[in-house]
Design a protein around this motif. Structure first.
Motif, short mmCIF file in Angstrom:
data_model
loop_
_atom_site.label_atom_id
_atom_site.label_comp_id
_atom_site.label_asym_id
_atom_site.label_seq_id
_atom_site.Cartn_x
_atom_site.Cartn_y
_atom_site.Cartn_z
N UNK A 119 -16.56 20.45 2.58
CA UNK A 119 -15.61 20.76 0.60
C UNK A 119 -14.83 21.13 1.15
N UNK A 120 -13.81 21.24 0.47
CA UNK A 120 -12.88 21.56 -0.31
C UNK A 120 -12.65 21.72 -2.21
N UNK A 121 -11.55 22.44 -2.32
CA UNK A 121 -10.85 21.66 -3.73
C UNK A 121 -9.63 21.56 -3.24
N UNK A 122 -9.73 21.05 -1.79
CA UNK A 122 -8.50 19.82 -2.07
C UNK A 122 -9.18 18.97 -1.64
N UNK A 123 -10.41 18.51 -1.00
CA UNK A 123 -10.95 17.23 -0.98
C UNK A 123 -12.83 17.31 0.14
N UNK A 124 -12.41 15.93 0.94
CA UNK A 124 -13.81 16.20 1.63
C UNK A 124 -13.00 15.62 3.47
N UNK A 125 -13.19 16.19 3.77
CA UNK A 125 -12.45 16.59 5.81
C UNK A 125 -13.94 15.74 5.83
N UNK A 126 -13.91 13.92 6.48
CA UNK A 126 -14.69 13.93 7.30
C UNK A 126 -14.45 13.92 8.88
N UNK A 127 -15.13 14.36 10.10
CA UNK A 127 -15.47 14.61 11.50
C UNK A 127 -15.78 13.40 11.87
N UNK A 128 -15.24 12.91 13.03
CA UNK A 128 -16.49 11.89 13.01
C UNK A 128 -16.04 11.65 15.36
N UNK A 129 -16.89 12.42 15.99
CA UNK A 129 -17.26 12.46 17.27
C UNK A 129 -16.79 11.11 17.16
N UNK A 130 -15.91 10.58 18.38
CA UNK A 130 -15.59 9.11 18.83
C UNK A 130 -15.37 8.05 18.07
N UNK A 131 -14.81 8.59 16.47
CA UNK A 131 -14.80 7.64 15.42
C UNK A 131 -13.31 7.98 15.52
N UNK A 132 -13.31 7.17 14.46
CA UNK A 132 -11.61 7.89 13.29
C UNK A 132 -12.41 8.52 12.40
N UNK A 133 -11.61 9.87 12.07
CA UNK A 133 -11.74 10.61 11.17
C UNK A 133 -10.79 10.59 9.86
N UNK A 134 -11.42 11.42 8.55
CA UNK A 134 -10.69 10.36 7.73
C UNK A 134 -10.37 12.18 6.49
N UNK A 135 -10.16 11.64 5.38
CA UNK A 135 -10.02 12.80 4.40
C UNK A 135 -9.99 12.25 2.89
N UNK A 136 -10.53 12.72 2.31
CA UNK A 136 -10.91 12.16 0.95
C UNK A 136 -10.16 12.83 -0.15
N UNK A 137 -9.31 12.84 0.11
CA UNK A 137 -8.75 13.60 -1.32
C UNK A 137 -9.23 13.98 -2.58
#
Length: 212
Positions: A119-137
């Protein structure tokens, strides 16, 4: 001679009886094996049918959720800024916000996996090994809460960190569990602050009575 004839007459019925018993036992063994094989084949067919129905249900959900936009990807690390919080744990799935059984499977959101959250001021980064990563601004965050169930998965009370966010026109609940559940409260506080306060959906926990 008479004695031998008598013994012979007695032996033949006994031998015949023993042969009959052996044949009957063999027939019974064959029948038992046939019944067992039939039972196993029937069980395998039932399992295959259940698997097929689950797969078709998954495909049907993906089809009706085909309008879901692609998942945002995290910007360059230099643009994210310093991390406020980091979490290692598991991603347990996503649903339509406020409907803990309405599972979302499109865009890879239906795949349960390990997850690393930053979690940063820009949003939430979700890293998932073996699945799709995504980012929530940060602008798409709508709040967070502690809950016990999502997408049919039930944990202990407060054992799940549920993050509510906006993707296109859809409001989504995504469930995570940290390897250290004591971290959840700090995450709820930080996400609520970053999102500007919990939305009605984010503030609502759900009754999972009767869930499996």
């Amino acid at each position: 001679m008479t004695t031998l004839s008598s013994l012979s007459s007695l032996t033949h019925p006994v031998a015949g009886h023993l042969v009959g018993l052996a044949a009957e036992q063999k027939s019974q063994d064959v029948t038992d094996w046939a019944a067992r094989v039939g039972w196993v084949v029937g069980l395998l067919l039932v399992i295959a049918l259940v698997y097929w129905l689950m797969r078709e249900g998954w495909k049907w959900r993906a089809t009706i959720q085909g309008d879901l936009p692609e998942l945002p990807q995290a910007p360059d690390p230099a643009e994210l800024g310093p991390a406020r919080l980091h979490l290692s744990g598991r991603y347990h799935g996503s649903t339509t916000a406020g409907q803990w059984l309405d599972r979302i499977v499109a865009q890879g959101l239906g795949t349960r996996s390990r997850a690393e959250l930053t979690l940063t001021e820009q949003g939430l980064a979700v890293v998932r090994p073996g699945a799709s990563d995504f980012f929530i601004p940060a602008a798409s965050l709508r709040g967070a809460r502690l809950d016990k169930g999502i997408a049919g998965k039930v944990l202990t009370e407060g054992g799940l960190l549920v993050i509510t966010w906006q993707l296109g026109d859809r409001l989504i609940d995504s469930g995570f569990r940290s390897d250290h559940a004591a971290e959840h409260t700090a995450w709820v506080d930080a996400l609520t602050e970053l999102s500007g306060g919990p939305s009605e959906a984010a503030a609502t926990s759900h009754d999972t009575e009767g869930a499996r």
